[in-house]
Design a protein around this motif. Structure first.
Motif, PDB file in Angstrom:
ATOM      1  N   LEU A 104       0.782  -1.238   0.041  1.00  0.00           N
ATOM      2  CA  LEU A 104      -0.026  -0.142  -0.120  1.00  0.00           C
ATOM      3  C   LEU A 104       1.009   1.187  -0.069  1.00  0.00           C
ATOM      4  CD1 LEU A 104      -3.141   0.558  -0.036  1.00  0.00           C
ATOM      5  CD2 LEU A 104      -2.915   0.900   2.652  1.00  0.00           C
ATOM      6  N   ASN A 149      -6.034  -1.636  -0.405  1.00  0.00           N
ATOM      7  CA  ASN A 149      -6.689  -1.495  -1.455  1.00  0.00           C
ATOM      8  C   ASN A 149      -7.665  -2.404  -2.034  1.00  0.00           C
ATOM      9  OD1 ASN A 149      -4.595  -3.071  -2.327  1.00  0.00           O
ATOM     10  ND2 ASN A 149      -3.436  -1.727  -3.570  1.00  0.00           N
ATOM     11  N   PHE A 270      -9.097   2.599  -1.908  1.00  0.00           N
ATOM     12  CA  PHE A 270      -8.402   2.271  -0.633  1.00  0.00           C
ATOM     13  C   PHE A 270      -9.541   2.326   0.375  1.00  0.00           C
ATOM     14  CE2 PHE A 270      -5.764   5.096  -3.316  1.00  0.00           C
ATOM     15  CZ  PHE A 270      -4.515   4.386  -2.945  1.00  0.00           C
TER      16      PHE A 270
END
Length: 296
Positions: A104, A149, A270
């Motif tokens: 991420l 995500n 996200f």
């Protein structure tokens, strides 16, 4: 109102940190049976089971994790008292345990945690891992939230809540190319080399699908599952890189990289993933309301 028995709480505290009765009993110089009785009395007083037995290990329940957090605070406060009286005060803190997907964007993680960063009354614990490992830690109440995500699967056995925090466009970025004609998507990808996220990435899957529809097989220089590494490669190589702009925000602002093309119909989502809990960490209340409601 019931009065807490601090002897029982200390016994619980010792067992929770030891992970089993045997080690805790040895440290406390008690028999295992006597220690077990003290824990049962505390559970009866609180009205909640504090441990579950998994094989030979004792694992904290949600109520047990909450009790441990308070016990840590209580006994830390005792240490503070002694430290203060000898002239060495120590500030008490709230704790938020965050799990973040290894791949991420670090910029996104910092953006999410920004309201708590620098607060002297808050201790942030950030752990990285795979989505499977992090969700297992979330279910075990070892962490309070997972940043990802990718949404977590939801079923009766894993009542996760997916809080959609943001949705970012995805672009092809690269070094400035003065004097060259503007990039044409997707046709120029027949000859332009490219750096891509790995096949585990949702944006990679969507990108491949777009190119397949146009019959294009790109010249792939590297496939990277770590956005921090992809960011570094984008700076170092004279190639296009597929990333959400937030990943390379600093480079775009400084002009080291430029956005050559925003990919149509492609975005990265996200999420903050939490578990339905009776006792949620109150610090999450300072973070989640800044974003959208749960993506239910």
């Amino acid at each position: 109102m019931k009065t807490l028995n601090f002897n029982h709480l200390r016994y619980f505290w010792a067992v929770a940190h030891a992970g089993n009765l045997t080690k805790a009993a040895e440290r406390l110089n008690l028999s295992q049976s006597a220690l077990s009785v003290q824990i049962q009395k505390l559970e009866h007083q609180m009205g909640h089971q504090l441990f579950e037995r998994v094989g030979k290990r004792l694992v904290l329940t949600e109520a047990g994790q909450i009790a441990l957090d308070y016990a840590d605070t209580v006994f830390h406060a005792g240490n503070e008292l002694m430290s203060t009286l000898v002239g060495m005060p120590v500030a008490s803190r709230q704790v938020l345990r965050v799990g973040a997907l290894t791949t991420l964007s670090r910029n996104f993680q910092l953006e999410f945690l920004h309201p708590l960063v620098g607060r002297t009354d808050v201790e942030l614990i950030v752990r990285s891992g795979t989505i499977r490992d992090l969700l297992a830690q979330l279910e075990a109440h070892a962490i309070d939230v997972v940043l990802s995500n990718r949404a977590a699967p939801r079923d009766a056995h894993a009542p996760f809540r997916n809080h959609l925090l943001n949705e970012q466009p995805v672009s092809l970025v690269g070094r400035p190319r003065p004097g060259r004609p503007p990039f044409r998507f997707p046709d120029d990808l027949r000859v332009e080399p490219i750096l891509l996220p790995s096949l585990d990435s949702d944006i990679r899957i969507g990108f491949d699908r777009l190119l397949e529809l146009d019959g294009i097989r790109p010249i792939i220089l590297a496939e990277v599952d770590d956005m921090a590494m992809l960011r570094l490669l984008a700076r170092e190589r004279d190639a296009l890189t597929l990333v959400p702009p937030i990943v390379v925000r600093d480079e775009l602002e400084s002009g080291i990289l430029v956005e050559h093309c925003r990919i149509p119909r492609l975005a990265e989502r996200f999420y903050a993933i939490t578990l339905n809990r009776r006792f949620p960490n109150q610090l999450l209340g300072d973070l989640l309301p800044r974003f959208r409601q749960p993506d239910d």
